[in-house]
Design an enzyme around this catalytic site. Sequence first.
Site, PDB file in Angstrom:
ATOM      1  N   ASP A 140      -2.265  -9.955   0.532  1.00  0.00           N
ATOM      2  CA  ASP A 140      -1.884 -10.942   1.538  1.00  0.00           C
ATOM      3  C   ASP A 140      -0.415 -10.717   1.848  1.00  0.00           C
ATOM      4  O   ASP A 140       0.357 -10.308   0.977  1.00  0.00           O
ATOM      5  CB  ASP A 140      -2.111 -12.356   1.016  1.00  0.00           C
ATOM      6  CG  ASP A 140      -3.587 -12.699   0.876  1.00  0.00           C
ATOM      7  OD1 ASP A 140      -4.390 -12.185   1.675  1.00  0.00           O
ATOM      8  OD2 ASP A 140      -3.930 -13.490  -0.018  1.00  0.00           O
ATOM      9  N   ASP A 162      -7.917 -12.501   7.045  1.00  0.00           N
ATOM     10  CA  ASP A 162      -8.163 -13.938   6.863  1.00  0.00           C
ATOM     11  C   ASP A 162      -8.167 -14.662   8.199  1.00  0.00           C
ATOM     12  O   ASP A 162      -9.018 -15.519   8.455  1.00  0.00           O
ATOM     13  CB  ASP A 162      -7.084 -14.565   5.973  1.00  0.00           C
ATOM     14  CG  ASP A 162      -7.046 -14.005   4.572  1.00  0.00           C
ATOM     15  OD1 ASP A 162      -8.079 -13.488   4.093  1.00  0.00           O
ATOM     16  OD2 ASP A 162      -5.970 -14.078   3.948  1.00  0.00           O
TER      17      ASP A 162
END
Length: 153
Positions: A113, A133
């Site tokens: 991430d 995401d």
Amino acid sequence: MIYLIITAGILALDLAVKAYIEKTKKPGDTQEILGGKVILQKVYNRGLCLNLLDKKRNIVVGLSAGCTLAVLLFYIGLLFQKGYHGLKLALSFLAGGALSNLYDRLVRKYVVDYFSFQVKWKRLSKVVFNLADLFVFLGSALAVIATMCRRKA
């Protein structure tokens, strides 16, 4: 065919950004962009959303693979039907994002991430995302909207 290109494009873009982040950022380093509204950083997520089940790798991989497979099967079946353009677009977003994060879980053993939003709600500011995401979220929302609009017609 365009929907498969969108899926492949999302997958390739997110994997390229993750590779760049892996190569150029150290965990804990942050960089403000877009006037400080977005923070770039490298975070490893070994679980599901918000590191849920991070100590249960087999469950995380199994759930991710199962959900991705279900999306892909529905998506591929829908591609051979006429119409459903909104739902096809939604599923192309969803599949691209899901495949990228599944790739990370299988190959890297964690999901990379790399950005968060600076917003007034501090809890949201602490959540670190990747493009995959966002496309999973966008695809899910668009699928709901496309399905609701289709039912009204």
